[in-house]
Design an enzyme around this catalytic site. Sequence first.
Site, PDB file in Angstrom:
ATOM      1  N   ASN A  84      -0.947  -9.290   4.920  1.00  0.00           N
ATOM      2  CA  ASN A  84      -0.838  -7.844   5.118  1.00  0.00           C
ATOM      3  C   ASN A  84      -0.583  -7.178   3.766  1.00  0.00           C
ATOM      4  O   ASN A  84      -0.418  -7.866   2.755  1.00  0.00           O
ATOM      5  CB  ASN A  84       0.295  -7.554   6.130  1.00  0.00           C
ATOM      6  N   GLN A 140       0.809  -1.222   0.000  1.00  0.00           N
ATOM      7  CA  GLN A 140       0.000   0.000   0.000  1.00  0.00           C
ATOM      8  C   GLN A 140       0.842   1.272   0.000  1.00  0.00           C
ATOM      9  O   GLN A 140       0.337   2.355  -0.302  1.00  0.00           O
ATOM     10  CB  GLN A 140      -0.954   0.005   1.206  1.00  0.00           C
ATOM     11  N   HIS A 151      -6.162  -0.992  11.497  1.00  0.00           N
ATOM     12  CA  HIS A 151      -5.585  -1.552  10.283  1.00  0.00           C
ATOM     13  C   HIS A 151      -6.492  -2.655   9.737  1.00  0.00           C
ATOM     14  O   HIS A 151      -7.058  -3.424  10.505  1.00  0.00           O
ATOM     15  CB  HIS A 151      -4.189  -2.101  10.619  1.00  0.00           C
ATOM     16  N   CYS A 157      -5.357   0.641   3.573  1.00  0.00           N
ATOM     17  CA  CYS A 157      -5.404  -0.755   4.035  1.00  0.00           C
ATOM     18  C   CYS A 157      -6.782  -1.365   3.873  1.00  0.00           C
ATOM     19  O   CYS A 157      -6.925  -2.533   3.510  1.00  0.00           O
ATOM     20  CB  CYS A 157      -4.965  -0.831   5.494  1.00  0.00           C
TER      21      CYS A 157
END
Length: 341
Positions: free
Chosen positions: A305, A141, A284, A147
């Site tokens: 992630n 990102q 997040h 996110c």
Amino acid sequence: MEFTDHCRYICFALILVLAAWSSQAAARTLQDASMYERHEQWMTQYGRVYKDSNEKELRYKIFKDNVAYIESSNNAANKPYKLGINPFADLTNEEFIEKRNRFKGHMCSTSINSFKYENVTAVPSTVDWRKKGAVTPIKDQGQCGGCWAFSAVAATEGITKLSTGKLVSLSEQELIDCDTSGVDQGCEGGLMDNAFQFIQQNHGLTTEANYAYKGVDGTCNSKKEANDAATINGHEDVPANNEKALLKAVANQPISVAIDASGSDFQFYSSGVFTGTCGTQLDHGVTAVGYGTSDDGTKYWLVKNSWGTQWGQEGYIQMQRDVDAPEGLCGIAMQASYPTA
Ligand SMILES: *[C@@H]1O[C@H](CO)[C@@H](O)[C@H](O)[C@H]1NC(C)=O
């Protein structure tokens, strides 16, 4: 005689102290020099360039503190996870959080809930959606708080693979540029549930290849947006604060989860099952793409992630599962949701 002996004794002691002190100072200078060299090597490795020597000095100090933190954590006994010197090693924890963690967790989701996996009874002991070809490669990102888009896209890629048999990398930038309704505000943050709603109402999402990631807010390219590659029928929330319910869901498809990823241990996580202390201030968005049990018997969630492959285990983290708190570690069971095909 007595006096000279006494003096000799004192002088000898003094010399010893001086010698020890100067060798310590020398060692310290040497340590500084080698730390400076480590910083330079790190800069080369990650292509970091600073605008001037003041900036470099400031970054060096932060790097040095972070290395000290990482090494002392790794030397601590009984920690099942390791930290590592990664691309974020010249950022303070405050700087790190500021740029990346923009899940708008304080905005409550309003969806009327039904949970399609509520009656699931048998689940496998281990699930890894990567092995079923339902997970695209790790994305990055960058310095954009998008996110929420990455989390929603990964879950949408998963359900699309399960329903159509095809794994297609989908566009986060479309969500960042075009999903401007409600709380979703591109790089300034958003919610996965809102992203799912946008995808449904927009009749789908286009591919990463067609609408590439830029990492900054842009105006919606309606021509690219119109070229839908995947659709969803809706979305549901996993019942909150219930890791058993989350297990049933993850056993059936990749699931968007919100976590508190604000700690230094999260910033520098490198390997092992993360058991670190963290809060439940959800900041997040990530995606649970499996679960399992480590060799030493620690149960974990396998989490994708969006911080690139140089963070964590090639971009993934194993987070402790079935903890005492109903919210789960870092609040992972608080706001899980998924798209429906
Ligand atoms: C679960 O089982 C109950 C009782 O049979 C039923 O009423 C409910 O609709 C089922 N839920 C789902 C999501 O299938």
